[in-house]
Scaffold this motif. Structure first.
Motif, PDB file in Angstrom:
ATOM      1  N   LEU A 173       0.823  -1.209   0.000  1.00  0.00           N
ATOM      2  CA  LEU A 173       0.000   0.000   0.000  1.00  0.00           C
ATOM      3  C   LEU A 173       0.861   1.266   0.000  1.00  0.00           C
ATOM      4  O   LEU A 173       0.508   2.256  -0.660  1.00  0.00           O
ATOM      5  N   GLU A 174       1.985   1.234   0.697  1.00  0.00           N
ATOM      6  CA  GLU A 174       2.872   2.402   0.689  1.00  0.00           C
ATOM      7  C   GLU A 174       3.432   2.635  -0.716  1.00  0.00           C
ATOM      8  O   GLU A 174       3.489   3.779  -1.197  1.00  0.00           O
ATOM      9  N   ILE A 187       2.067   1.608  -3.592  1.00  0.00           N
ATOM     10  CA  ILE A 187       0.967   1.986  -4.479  1.00  0.00           C
ATOM     11  C   ILE A 187       0.587   3.445  -4.264  1.00  0.00           C
ATOM     12  O   ILE A 187       0.340   4.188  -5.223  1.00  0.00           O
ATOM     13  N   ALA A 188       0.537   3.871  -3.003  1.00  0.00           N
ATOM     14  CA  ALA A 188       0.176   5.262  -2.698  1.00  0.00           C
ATOM     15  C   ALA A 188       1.233   6.237  -3.191  1.00  0.00           C
ATOM     16  O   ALA A 188       0.927   7.365  -3.582  1.00  0.00           O
ATOM     17  N   TYR A 205      -0.398   2.419  -8.869  1.00  0.00           N
ATOM     18  CA  TYR A 205      -0.602   0.971  -8.980  1.00  0.00           C
ATOM     19  C   TYR A 205       0.196   0.369 -10.119  1.00  0.00           C
ATOM     20  O   TYR A 205       0.868  -0.656  -9.957  1.00  0.00           O
ATOM     21  N   THR A 239       3.954  -0.129  -9.566  1.00  0.00           N
ATOM     22  CA  THR A 239       4.350  -0.987  -8.452  1.00  0.00           C
ATOM     23  C   THR A 239       4.280  -2.441  -8.902  1.00  0.00           C
ATOM     24  O   THR A 239       3.270  -2.881  -9.447  1.00  0.00           O
ATOM     25  N   ALA A 252      -3.697  -5.139  -2.955  1.00  0.00           N
ATOM     26  CA  ALA A 252      -4.123  -3.743  -3.007  1.00  0.00           C
ATOM     27  C   ALA A 252      -5.474  -3.546  -2.323  1.00  0.00           C
ATOM     28  O   ALA A 252      -5.733  -2.501  -1.727  1.00  0.00           O
ATOM     29  N   HIS A 277      -4.357   4.188   4.177  1.00  0.00           N
ATOM     30  CA  HIS A 277      -5.545   3.533   3.612  1.00  0.00           C
ATOM     31  C   HIS A 277      -6.346   4.514   2.754  1.00  0.00           C
ATOM     32  O   HIS A 277      -6.776   4.170   1.646  1.00  0.00           O
ATOM     33  N   ARG A 296      -5.237   7.252   1.296  1.00  0.00           N
ATOM     34  CA  ARG A 296      -4.458   7.595   0.096  1.00  0.00           C
ATOM     35  C   ARG A 296      -4.624   6.528  -0.976  1.00  0.00           C
ATOM     36  O   ARG A 296      -4.786   6.837  -2.163  1.00  0.00           O
ATOM     37  N   VAL A 297      -4.584   5.278  -0.566  1.00  0.00           N
ATOM     38  CA  VAL A 297      -4.776   4.188  -1.528  1.00  0.00           C
ATOM     39  C   VAL A 297      -6.200   4.212  -2.080  1.00  0.00           C
ATOM     40  O   VAL A 297      -6.424   3.917  -3.258  1.00  0.00           O
ATOM     41  N   TYR A 298      -7.147   4.607  -1.253  1.00  0.00           N
ATOM     42  CA  TYR A 298      -8.536   4.716  -1.712  1.00  0.00           C
ATOM     43  C   TYR A 298      -8.633   5.702  -2.877  1.00  0.00           C
ATOM     44  O   TYR A 298      -9.347   5.474  -3.856  1.00  0.00           O
ATOM     45  N   VAL A 307      -6.184   6.389  -4.931  1.00  0.00           N
ATOM     46  CA  VAL A 307      -5.541   5.735  -6.073  1.00  0.00           C
ATOM     47  C   VAL A 307      -6.530   4.797  -6.763  1.00  0.00           C
ATOM     48  O   VAL A 307      -6.601   4.738  -7.996  1.00  0.00           O
TER      49      VAL A 307
END
Length: 229
Positions: A33-34, A36-37, A41, A44, A71, A123, A125-127, A129
């Motif tokens: 997740l780090e 990907i953020a 995506y 990575t 992810a 979490h 931040r990934v949302y 993405v």
């Protein structure tokens, strides 16, 4: 026979091997997740993730089928908590109120469960993405459809209905899912990307379900204007 130092009925603590496996899985989730953020995506790779944790690809694939699964790991955890919360709602609540309260009342508990795995900010931040990456958004919407079917079956069960004979559970859950998507899109497009902002938007949108479906839009104030007064 009761084991010394163990309370009767207390859940057994996972063994050392299971705890090590869980730590490895959690480390892979956090690293993925780090990355990907930070990188996105598409940029990575599984090689990047395993290098960050200093394990092999073989180890990664013991836990996850691929990059997409890791992810969405935390998101799926949150979804499972919502399902549990709907099942636990009091039987006197209407189906819509049960869904609404399940989401809003369990919000803090879900956030705490997420934070045991990754920082809440990561979490979210990934949302973002997910919302901005076509491949991830497609997977997210596909899973949303699957989740709606699970929710419809839970609602039908608590109401004593046959989900395949009575369309109301699926209609309700489809409308509810649409409201959640509206809240997600407004949150992603806005400037405040905190969990508090997401909860506020979710509350506002859920509160508008009844007026939106049954109200007179020409004579009533819009939700945005009403909130500004």
């Amino acid at each position: 026979m009761e084991t010394a130092g163990t309370a009767v009925g207390a859940p057994a603590r996972p063994g050392l091997r299971e705890r090590r496996k869980q730590r490895t899985r959690d480390a892979l989730v956090r690293a993925a997740l780090e990355l990907i953020a930070t990188r996105g995506y598409e940029r990575t790779t599984v090689d990047d993730i395993v290098a960050a944790v200093d394990v092999s690809q073989r180890t990664f694939f013991r836990y996850f089928a691929g990059k997409e699964e890791v992810a969405f790991f935390v998101t799926r955890l949150a979804e499972s908590r919502v399902l549990e919360a709907v099942r636990a709602r009091p039987p006197h609540e209407t189906p819509l109120e049960a869904l609404r309260r399940a989401v809003l009342d369990s919000w803090d508990g879900i956030n705490e469960a997420v934070e045991r795995l990754v920082p809440l900010d990561l979490h979210m931040r990934v949302y973002r993405v997910i919302e901005s990456t076509p491949a991830l958004l497609a997977a997210h919407l596909r899973r949303a459809t699957e989740l709606e079917e699970e929710l419809a079956r839970v609602v039908a069960e608590r109401e004593g209905l046959d989900v395949d004979a009575d369309p109301r559970p699926r209609i309700l859950v489809a409308a509810f899912g649409g409201v959640v998507r509206v809240a997600e899109r407004r949150w992603s497009a806005g400037e405040d990307h905190s969990t508090e902002a997401m909860r506020d938007l979710m509350t506002t949108c859920l509160d508008q379900v009844g007026p939106a479906l049954a109200g007179n839009w020409r004579t009533g104030p819009s939700p945005n204007r009403a909130n500004e007064t």
